[in-house]
Write an enzyme that holds these catalytic residues in place. Structure first.
Site, PDB file in Angstrom:
ATOM      1  N   LYS A 211       0.828  -1.205   0.000  1.00  0.00           N
ATOM      2  CA  LYS A 211       0.000   0.000   0.000  1.00  0.00           C
ATOM      3  C   LYS A 211       0.867   1.262   0.000  1.00  0.00           C
ATOM      4  O   LYS A 211       2.091   1.181  -0.027  1.00  0.00           O
ATOM      5  CB  LYS A 211      -0.946  -0.036   1.205  1.00  0.00           C
ATOM      6  CG  LYS A 211      -2.000  -1.151   1.068  1.00  0.00           C
ATOM      7  CD  LYS A 211      -2.959  -1.183   2.225  1.00  0.00           C
ATOM      8  CE  LYS A 211      -3.841   0.059   2.286  1.00  0.00           C
ATOM      9  NZ  LYS A 211      -4.775   0.143   1.145  1.00  0.00           N
ATOM     10  N   ASP A 271      -6.593   2.757  -7.018  1.00  0.00           N
ATOM     11  CA  ASP A 271      -7.202   3.422  -5.870  1.00  0.00           C
ATOM     12  C   ASP A 271      -7.623   4.850  -6.194  1.00  0.00           C
ATOM     13  O   ASP A 271      -6.834   5.635  -6.743  1.00  0.00           O
ATOM     14  CB  ASP A 271      -6.206   3.426  -4.698  1.00  0.00           C
ATOM     15  CG  ASP A 271      -6.844   3.866  -3.400  1.00  0.00           C
ATOM     16  OD1 ASP A 271      -7.972   3.421  -3.114  1.00  0.00           O
ATOM     17  OD2 ASP A 271      -6.222   4.662  -2.667  1.00  0.00           O
TER      18      ASP A 271
END
Length: 355
Positions: A211, A271
């Site tokens: 991430k 994202d």
């Protein structure tokens, strides 16, 4: 919009009529299914987790309710040997979930309790439907009632929203995230499966998910991917690897790395590439371009700005998965009750428009 739930009509079995679940105080047990977990109730099995203790969660929930004295109201008002029959009543339309877990609660409190269900996990229930009953010691039923309902109401809320999102997202698959209630990870993810969704990673152990913070600390996406590939090779591990991207530049960097290096990468997260517009609509152009760049080389997962209103458009972009934290972190419980005097409960429900 395709996120609206649509189900065929439900035909109630004879035993599910109101009169059959009227208050009954008896001393002889009826012939019903044992409260132990049955294969029929286990319509959809929970995810497999190496350390999660589902029975331990049930015991903890019962222990926090009982405290150091137990149910003082039951001890004061209910004779020890009294036996009753209680019915499960749906007060809202939705997807029922937690039936198998409720059986485990009853089994833990009193193995002599008997239960029957007219529905199984994953079935649709309509407002006013009596979909199950439990028979046995009144004290045991009342002690188990709130814990069983707490699990069922939360799980049913998750399953109901998941069903709507999964239908709307097709042909993409809907996933939840790790944004679950602490201690209820497996329960929440089980509810997602019951609702027709798929599970994302169960925890930090079963998938590599690179991430934004990992990328920042590693000094960029390529460095992070390289470190993961080296780690997996060194530890002789084989597991899925996903990397989060936030821009088309990052997507291109991931694809360039993968074209030059042997990598374990399996999925690219896209994202916040769904851009909200002032008029309430969403712009999908960035997400579509990212999917076209990847061109099927890896699985894709859209995340961010996923709602019941937007998920259909997201699912049409060609992404493999759509993930939504709201499935578990913003759950609205489905209203379910367990009543001994069912006729009175229905009368009150009609008066308050909840049955």
């Amino acid at each position: 919009m395709s996120g609206i739930l649509s189900f065929s009509s439900i035909v109630l079995p004879d035993w599910c009529s109101t009169s059959s679940c009227r208050r009954g105080v008896r001393m002889a047990a009826a012939h019903t299914t044992h409260a132990g977990l049955s294969l029929e109730a286990m319509a959809i099995k929970p995810p497999s987790h190496p350390t999660y203790d589902l029975n331990g969660i049930i015991k903890l929930a019962l222990a926090e309710d009982a405290g150091n004295r137990g149910d003082v109201t039951c001890m004061a008002t209910i004779p020890v040997d009294m036996e009753v029959e209680a019915c499960f009543l749906a007060k809202e339309d939705g997807i029922i979930a937690g039936i198998a877990l409720a059986e485990m609660v009853f089994q833990e409190v009193d193995p002599s309790l008997k239960v029957e269900w007219s529905r199984k996990d994953g079935d649709y229930v309509c407002k006013g439907l009596q979909f199950g009953k439990v028979y046995g010691r009144a004290h045991s039923i009342v002690v188990a009632e709130r814990i069983a309902l707490n699990f069922m109401q939360r799980m049913s809320g998750i399953a109901t929203l998941t069903k709507a999102m999964a239908d709307a997202a097709y042909p993409a698959y809907i996933l939840e995230t790790r944004k679950t209630a602490p201690g209820l990870r497996l329960v929440d993810k089980w509810a997602v499966l019951i609702g027709g969704g798929r599970n994302h990673r169960l925890g930090l152990f079963d998938m590599v998910l690179i991430k934004d913070n990992h990328i920042s600390i590693a000094g960029g996406i390529s460095n992070a991917l390289r470190s993961v590939d080296q780690y997996l090779e060194r530890e002789n591990l084989q597991m899925e690897v996903e990397v989060e991207t936030r821009t088309l530049v990052e997507v291109k960097e991931v694809l360039q790395y993968a074209s030059q290096m042997k990598t374990s990468l399996t999925r690219i997260m896209l994202d916040n590439m769904v851009i909200p517009l002032p008029n309430g609509d969403v712009d999908m152009s960035m997400l579509k371009e990212a999917v076209e760049l990847i061109n099927g080389k890896f699985e894709t997962e859209a995340s961010g700005n996923v709602t019941l209103k937007t998920v259909h458009k997201i699912g049409q972009t060609g992404v493999t998965y759509v993930s939504s934290g709201a499935l578990t972190h913003s759950v609205t419980a489905l209203d379910i009750s367990l009543k001994i005097d069912t006729e009175l409960a229905l009368e009150v429900g009609r008066r308050t428009k909840r049955a």
